[in-house]
Write a protein that holds these residues in place. Sequence first.
Motif, PDB file in Angstrom:
ATOM      1  N   GLN A 140      13.636  -7.123   3.121  1.00  0.00           N
ATOM      2  CA  GLN A 140      13.472  -8.227   4.077  1.00  0.00           C
ATOM      3  C   GLN A 140      12.120  -8.070   4.940  1.00  0.00           C
ATOM      4  OE1 GLN A 140      17.150  -8.391   6.487  1.00  0.00           O
ATOM      5  NE2 GLN A 140      18.227  -9.688   5.049  1.00  0.00           N
ATOM      6  N   GLU A 141      11.604  -9.176   5.293  1.00  0.00           N
ATOM      7  CA  GLU A 141      10.377  -8.937   6.209  1.00  0.00           C
ATOM      8  C   GLU A 141      10.567  -8.627   7.625  1.00  0.00           C
ATOM      9  OE1 GLU A 141       6.912 -11.339   5.532  1.00  0.00           O
ATOM     10  OE2 GLU A 141       7.728 -12.279   3.746  1.00  0.00           O
ATOM     11  N   GLN A 142       9.880  -7.637   8.122  1.00  0.00           N
ATOM     12  CA  GLN A 142       9.826  -7.226   9.678  1.00  0.00           C
ATOM     13  C   GLN A 142       8.601  -7.857  10.077  1.00  0.00           C
ATOM     14  OE1 GLN A 142      10.789  -2.997   9.425  1.00  0.00           O
ATOM     15  NE2 GLN A 142      12.792  -3.570  10.490  1.00  0.00           N
ATOM     16  N   GLU A 143       8.795  -8.126  11.474  1.00  0.00           N
ATOM     17  CA  GLU A 143       7.233  -8.658  12.113  1.00  0.00           C
ATOM     18  C   GLU A 143       6.292  -7.500  11.943  1.00  0.00           C
ATOM     19  OE1 GLU A 143       5.928 -10.829  16.161  1.00  0.00           O
ATOM     20  OE2 GLU A 143       8.032 -10.433  15.931  1.00  0.00           O
ATOM     21  N   ALA A 144       5.160  -7.637  11.542  1.00  0.00           N
ATOM     22  CA  ALA A 144       4.068  -6.801  11.373  1.00  0.00           C
ATOM     23  C   ALA A 144       3.413  -6.549  12.720  1.00  0.00           C
ATOM     24  CB  ALA A 144       3.045  -7.248  10.384  1.00  0.00           C
ATOM     25  N   PRO A 145       3.171  -5.390  13.279  1.00  0.00           N
ATOM     26  CA  PRO A 145       2.457  -5.214  14.376  1.00  0.00           C
ATOM     27  C   PRO A 145       1.005  -5.452  14.544  1.00  0.00           C
ATOM     28  CG  PRO A 145       2.760  -3.209  13.297  1.00  0.00           C
ATOM     29  CD  PRO A 145       3.458  -3.974  12.372  1.00  0.00           C
ATOM     30  N   THR A 146       0.486  -5.614  13.303  1.00  0.00           N
ATOM     31  CA  THR A 146      -0.897  -6.096  13.284  1.00  0.00           C
ATOM     32  C   THR A 146      -1.339  -6.943  12.176  1.00  0.00           C
ATOM     33  OG1 THR A 146      -3.075  -4.832  13.154  1.00  0.00           O
ATOM     34  CG2 THR A 146      -1.302  -4.160  11.952  1.00  0.00           C
ATOM     35  N   ASP A 147      -2.569  -7.556  12.496  1.00  0.00           N
ATOM     36  CA  ASP A 147      -2.998  -8.387  11.146  1.00  0.00           C
ATOM     37  C   ASP A 147      -3.905  -7.593  10.191  1.00  0.00           C
ATOM     38  OD1 ASP A 147      -5.189  -8.239  12.771  1.00  0.00           O
ATOM     39  OD2 ASP A 147      -5.563 -10.240  13.060  1.00  0.00           O
ATOM     40  N   HIS A 148      -4.086  -6.376  10.577  1.00  0.00           N
ATOM     41  CA  HIS A 148      -4.865  -5.123   9.787  1.00  0.00           C
ATOM     42  C   HIS A 148      -3.983  -4.814   8.458  1.00  0.00           C
ATOM     43  CE1 HIS A 148      -8.032  -5.185  12.635  1.00  0.00           C
ATOM     44  NE2 HIS A 148      -7.247  -4.668  13.562  1.00  0.00           N
ATOM     45  N   ARG A 149      -4.966  -4.293   7.686  1.00  0.00           N
ATOM     46  CA  ARG A 149      -4.159  -3.593   6.477  1.00  0.00           C
ATOM     47  C   ARG A 149      -3.693  -2.411   6.883  1.00  0.00           C
ATOM     48  NH1 ARG A 149      -6.965  -1.072   1.884  1.00  0.00           N
ATOM     49  NH2 ARG A 149      -5.564  -1.106  -0.029  1.00  0.00           N
ATOM     50  N   MET A 150      -2.444  -2.125   6.566  1.00  0.00           N
ATOM     51  CA  MET A 150      -1.868  -0.750   6.744  1.00  0.00           C
ATOM     52  C   MET A 150      -1.855   0.239   5.682  1.00  0.00           C
ATOM     53  SD  MET A 150       1.436  -2.280   9.206  1.00  0.00           S
ATOM     54  CE  MET A 150       1.549  -3.790   8.259  1.00  0.00           C
ATOM     55  N   THR A 180       0.880  -1.103  -0.056  1.00  0.00           N
ATOM     56  CA  THR A 180      -0.067   0.058  -0.128  1.00  0.00           C
ATOM     57  C   THR A 180       0.874   1.143  -0.043  1.00  0.00           C
ATOM     58  OG1 THR A 180       0.011  -0.029   2.538  1.00  0.00           O
ATOM     59  CG2 THR A 180      -1.973  -0.984   1.248  1.00  0.00           C
ATOM     60  N   ASP A 181       2.177   1.313   0.474  1.00  0.00           N
ATOM     61  CA  ASP A 181       2.973   2.648   0.492  1.00  0.00           C
ATOM     62  C   ASP A 181       4.324   2.184   0.538  1.00  0.00           C
ATOM     63  OD1 ASP A 181       3.209   5.336   0.651  1.00  0.00           O
ATOM     64  OD2 ASP A 181       2.670   5.442   2.991  1.00  0.00           O
ATOM     65  N   ASN A 204      -0.897  -6.695   6.598  1.00  0.00           N
ATOM     66  CA  ASN A 204      -0.014  -7.418   7.457  1.00  0.00           C
ATOM     67  C   ASN A 204       1.445  -7.949   7.099  1.00  0.00           C
ATOM     68  OD1 ASN A 204       0.246  -9.188   9.777  1.00  0.00           O
ATOM     69  ND2 ASN A 204      -0.671 -10.937   8.794  1.00  0.00           N
ATOM     70  N   LEU A 205       2.087  -6.705   6.466  1.00  0.00           N
ATOM     71  CA  LEU A 205       3.415  -6.997   5.833  1.00  0.00           C
ATOM     72  C   LEU A 205       4.100  -5.606   6.399  1.00  0.00           C
ATOM     73  CD1 LEU A 205       5.253  -9.022   4.409  1.00  0.00           C
ATOM     74  CD2 LEU A 205       4.360  -7.660   2.420  1.00  0.00           C
ATOM     75  N   ILE A 206       5.306  -5.740   6.494  1.00  0.00           N
ATOM     76  CA  ILE A 206       6.227  -4.639   6.550  1.00  0.00           C
ATOM     77  C   ILE A 206       7.688  -5.035   5.797  1.00  0.00           C
ATOM     78  CG2 ILE A 206       7.572  -2.936   7.804  1.00  0.00           C
ATOM     79  CD1 ILE A 206       5.687  -3.413  10.038  1.00  0.00           C
ATOM     80  N   LEU A 207       8.297  -4.481   4.933  1.00  0.00           N
ATOM     81  CA  LEU A 207       9.473  -4.855   4.340  1.00  0.00           C
ATOM     82  C   LEU A 207      10.429  -3.764   4.603  1.00  0.00           C
ATOM     83  CD1 LEU A 207       8.247  -6.148   0.803  1.00  0.00           C
ATOM     84  CD2 LEU A 207       8.865  -7.486   2.812  1.00  0.00           C
ATOM     85  N   LYS A 208      11.470  -3.829   4.665  1.00  0.00           N
ATOM     86  CA  LYS A 208      12.791  -2.893   4.745  1.00  0.00           C
ATOM     87  C   LYS A 208      13.857  -3.313   3.950  1.00  0.00           C
ATOM     88  CE  LYS A 208      15.911  -0.791   8.360  1.00  0.00           C
ATOM     89  NZ  LYS A 208      16.157  -0.723   9.790  1.00  0.00           N
ATOM     90  N   SER A 209      14.311  -2.270   3.237  1.00  0.00           N
ATOM     91  CA  SER A 209      15.779  -2.328   2.591  1.00  0.00           C
ATOM     92  C   SER A 209      16.757  -1.596   3.403  1.00  0.00           C
ATOM     93  CB  SER A 209      15.506  -2.011   1.188  1.00  0.00           C
ATOM     94  OG  SER A 209      16.551  -2.046   0.240  1.00  0.00           O
TER      95      SER A 209
END
Length: 302
Positions: free
Chosen positions: A63-73, A34-35, A50-55
């Motif tokens: 690389q994936e980071q642990e998402a703080p929620t199962d909601h759509r960010m 989404t952003d 339910n996803l965060i990626l960091k470069s």
Amino acid sequence: MRIVLLLLFLLLLGIEHAYSQTWRRVGNWGNEFTDIVWVNEEVGYIAGDNLILKSIDGGLSWQEQEAPTDHRMLSLDFFDEENGLIVGMAGTGYRTSDGGRTWEVVDFNIDGKLNSVTHTPNGHIYVGADGGLLFNSTDGGLTWSQRKMGTEADLNAIFFVNPDSGYIASANSEIIRTENGGSSWQISPTGFDAVLNDLHFTNDTVGYAVGDLGTIIKTEDAGRSWRYINSGMDRDFNKVVFSKINPMIGLVTGSHGTILRTTNGGLTFATVTSRTTHSIQGVNFKANTNQVDAVAAGGVLI
């Protein structure tokens, strides 16, 4: 002679192929993106369902980071390499002070969506929400104040040109602006009838807003008046962004993999092949470079 012609053909084909690969799909994680935001030329973040990626290598790998929620960010902004905020569904945000390794819940105490988050050059943070609600923090997101903006429309995007001048795009085709750092706001109807999803200013007076049904509008007087730019299509546009090093170059992204590009400050737009049919939700230039990345549904990063 045939061999020479064959070699010449292959050479020309190779040149054409090389120059056609301007956009490259580099990810397929399967979740909706989404952003995307760049902190600097090396560090960037992507938010999604339910996803965060960091470069940390300029986008060569993620690389994936642990998402703080199962909601759509829906929106994220990092103020430096360590401190950032993600907002989204169910009126909840998530704050990190260690580069995304851990997150703490920020409860905005509403049921609607939090659509956009941005920080200003003087360190204030703003969050736009459904129902015309605007949230503001002056202490890095620890505490928040709530303001009703005089409209019932969803606040979809926020952009500050400098600490004093800021703009909000609403779902009711309104531009809400401040000239005093958010102390007071004025609603300016644009005169058009379309949901506005994003806006971007290239300097103190020139700005662009995009929305549904192919809407692109431009102001040259700091948001007091707006004129229509013909996009030539009726697809919904989600984002608009302009280059930091050449403000004549801008991109508009939207549904069905749509990307439009201007090189003359919005006088004309040309279609760019994105190589995806997914709705492109986010687009951003990387710091002070020509690299631009876009994210879309279906785990697409180009």
